[in-house]
Design a protein around this motif. Sequence first.
Motif, PDB file in Angstrom:
ATOM      1  N   LEU A   1      54.330  39.575  47.219  1.00  0.00           N
ATOM      2  CA  LEU A   1      53.960  38.479  46.322  1.00  0.00           C
ATOM      3  C   LEU A   1      52.579  37.964  46.711  1.00  0.00           C
ATOM      4  O   LEU A   1      52.348  37.597  47.863  1.00  0.00           O
ATOM      5  N   ALA A   2      51.655  37.954  45.762  1.00  0.00           N
ATOM      6  CA  ALA A   2      50.319  37.408  45.991  1.00  0.00           C
ATOM      7  C   ALA A   2      49.956  36.514  44.816  1.00  0.00           C
ATOM      8  O   ALA A   2      50.311  36.809  43.666  1.00  0.00           O
ATOM      9  N   ILE A   3      49.254  35.424  45.110  1.00  0.00           N
ATOM     10  CA  ILE A   3      48.807  34.510  44.057  1.00  0.00           C
ATOM     11  C   ILE A   3      47.318  34.248  44.239  1.00  0.00           C
ATOM     12  O   ILE A   3      46.864  33.907  45.331  1.00  0.00           O
ATOM     13  N   ALA A   4      46.568  34.421  43.161  1.00  0.00           N
ATOM     14  CA  ALA A   4      45.130  34.159  43.175  1.00  0.00           C
ATOM     15  C   ALA A   4      44.801  33.147  42.082  1.00  0.00           C
ATOM     16  O   ALA A   4      45.245  33.304  40.937  1.00  0.00           O
ATOM     17  N   ARG A   5      44.030  32.123  42.442  1.00  0.00           N
ATOM     18  CA  ARG A   5      43.592  31.138  41.441  1.00  0.00           C
ATOM     19  C   ARG A   5      42.199  31.518  40.974  1.00  0.00           C
ATOM     20  O   ARG A   5      41.250  31.563  41.762  1.00  0.00           O
ATOM     21  N   LEU A   6      42.081  31.780  39.680  1.00  0.00           N
ATOM     22  CA  LEU A   6      40.819  32.192  39.080  1.00  0.00           C
ATOM     23  C   LEU A   6      40.204  31.031  38.321  1.00  0.00           C
ATOM     24  O   LEU A   6      40.913  30.290  37.616  1.00  0.00           O
ATOM     25  N   ALA A   7      38.899  30.893  38.435  1.00  0.00           N
ATOM     26  CA  ALA A   7      38.157  29.941  37.607  1.00  0.00           C
ATOM     27  C   ALA A   7      37.702  30.698  36.358  1.00  0.00           C
ATOM     28  O   ALA A   7      36.676  31.373  36.362  1.00  0.00           O
ATOM     29  N   THR A   8      38.489  30.624  35.281  1.00  0.00           N
ATOM     30  CA  THR A   8      38.194  31.361  34.062  1.00  0.00           C
ATOM     31  C   THR A   8      37.371  30.497  33.094  1.00  0.00           C
ATOM     32  O   THR A   8      37.136  29.308  33.344  1.00  0.00           O
ATOM     33  N   HIS A   9      36.984  31.089  31.980  1.00  0.00           N
ATOM     34  CA  HIS A   9      36.194  30.361  30.988  1.00  0.00           C
ATOM     35  C   HIS A   9      37.006  29.276  30.293  1.00  0.00           C
ATOM     36  O   HIS A   9      36.436  28.396  29.654  1.00  0.00           O
ATOM     37  N   PHE A  10      38.340  29.304  30.422  1.00  0.00           N
ATOM     38  CA  PHE A  10      39.160  28.254  29.825  1.00  0.00           C
ATOM     39  C   PHE A  10      39.815  27.363  30.891  1.00  0.00           C
ATOM     40  O   PHE A  10      40.687  26.569  30.591  1.00  0.00           O
ATOM     41  N   GLY A  11      39.371  27.499  32.150  1.00  0.00           N
ATOM     42  CA  GLY A  11      39.888  26.660  33.220  1.00  0.00           C
ATOM     43  C   GLY A  11      40.613  27.469  34.286  1.00  0.00           C
ATOM     44  O   GLY A  11      40.641  28.704  34.233  1.00  0.00           O
ATOM     45  N   PRO A  12      41.219  26.796  35.256  1.00  0.00           N
ATOM     46  CA  PRO A  12      41.905  27.522  36.333  1.00  0.00           C
ATOM     47  C   PRO A  12      43.132  28.258  35.825  1.00  0.00           C
ATOM     48  O   PRO A  12      43.818  27.806  34.902  1.00  0.00           O
ATOM     49  N   LEU A  13      43.399  29.406  36.452  1.00  0.00           N
ATOM     50  CA  LEU A  13      44.557  30.230  36.106  1.00  0.00           C
ATOM     51  C   LEU A  13      45.114  30.812  37.386  1.00  0.00           C
ATOM     52  O   LEU A  13      44.385  31.437  38.159  1.00  0.00           O
ATOM     53  N   ASP A  14      46.399  30.608  37.617  1.00  0.00           N
ATOM     54  CA  ASP A  14      47.070  31.208  38.769  1.00  0.00           C
ATOM     55  C   ASP A  14      47.697  32.537  38.347  1.00  0.00           C
ATOM     56  O   ASP A  14      48.625  32.572  37.534  1.00  0.00           O
ATOM     57  N   VAL A  15      47.154  33.630  38.899  1.00  0.00           N
ATOM     58  CA  VAL A  15      47.680  34.966  38.629  1.00  0.00           C
ATOM     59  C   VAL A  15      48.604  35.368  39.772  1.00  0.00           C
ATOM     60  O   VAL A  15      48.200  35.353  40.939  1.00  0.00           O
ATOM     61  N   VAL A  16      49.827  35.723  39.434  1.00  0.00           N
ATOM     62  CA  VAL A  16      50.828  36.133  40.415  1.00  0.00           C
ATOM     63  C   VAL A  16      51.037  37.633  40.299  1.00  0.00           C
ATOM     64  O   VAL A  16      51.373  38.142  39.224  1.00  0.00           O
ATOM     65  N   GLY A  17      50.821  38.344  41.393  1.00  0.00           N
ATOM     66  CA  GLY A  17      51.135  39.763  41.454  1.00  0.00           C
ATOM     67  C   GLY A  17      52.433  39.953  42.219  1.00  0.00           C
ATOM     68  O   GLY A  17      52.566  39.458  43.343  1.00  0.00           O
ATOM     69  N   LEU A  18      53.393  40.639  41.621  1.00  0.00           N
ATOM     70  CA  LEU A  18      54.713  40.764  42.232  1.00  0.00           C
ATOM     71  C   LEU A  18      55.206  42.205  42.173  1.00  0.00           C
ATOM     72  O   LEU A  18      55.214  42.832  41.105  1.00  0.00           O
ATOM     73  N   TYR A  19      55.613  42.716  43.331  1.00  0.00           N
ATOM     74  CA  TYR A  19      56.311  43.999  43.404  1.00  0.00           C
ATOM     75  C   TYR A  19      57.710  43.714  43.908  1.00  0.00           C
ATOM     76  O   TYR A  19      57.930  43.470  45.087  1.00  0.00           O
ATOM     77  N   SER A  20      58.663  43.723  42.994  1.00  0.00           N
ATOM     78  CA  SER A  20      60.033  43.377  43.341  1.00  0.00           C
ATOM     79  C   SER A  20      60.738  44.559  44.000  1.00  0.00           C
ATOM     80  O   SER A  20      60.250  45.696  43.969  1.00  0.00           O
TER      81      SER A  20
END
Length: 270
Positions: A116-135
Amino acid sequence: MTDDVMQGLLFGSSHDVVSDDVAEREVRLLTLNVQGSPATRRDDILEWLYGTEHNVLVLTEVRVNDSGNRLIQELESSGFQAVRVPAGPDDRYRSVIATKGYEVQPVKTNDSTPRLAIARLATHFGPLDVVGLYSVTNGMSVDSSTARREFQKRILETLTEHRTAHSGTPLLITGDLNVLEPGHQPVTDDFEEHDYAFYSGLLGLGLVDAYRHIHPQGTDLSWYGPMGGQRLDHMLIDESLSHRLADCGYTHSVRTRRISDHSAMTALLK
């Protein structure tokens, strides 16, 4: 370390990759299970990924070994920033979020699994938390079911806590979730009630299935085995972002070319 890796680390990659300025107007997201990222396929994986010109890459089943580390190094030498959780001595696989053109920061959780990894991106529409998950994979055994159920419970609790603590930041969860949506076609007995409950629980965080949003009657499958195919790779996006979802689907060439045993999933947010 190979000469190619050393060359990349010293002088940068020679690959053509997506331009940084794309991030000023679009989030081009791709998720792919890289099937352990062995050295024999690493260059093929990278060449294929770069050719898609996506600027957010969520890679799952990245092996915790030299080959997996070199895959990450190659991405970084090409200008991507890679977010991943440190692995322990017993960890075999991890998820990696590689982005280009964004200000990005890792987000910590109370769960230490590198799956499980989470990255917060500063996108053109504001912050976005992207979660990458390998179950955890369905190993078709009682022990596998128990391990899968316990892992799913932990992850759902972790993401619920994250959602509560960061309620103002939209969430996007993607990766090889190793579960099926309720009503999956073709029908299979390979999964149990807790698997479907995990998928539904993630949607319960205020998310929508991006593929279903674009293709309500879609029949794509993302992995094929001896007994047929299943849609194991998913992208679940914040309801507040659904109006920004311009496209979502599966790219099968990476699987048919045997670069991976999974198809890639892509989405475009504008």
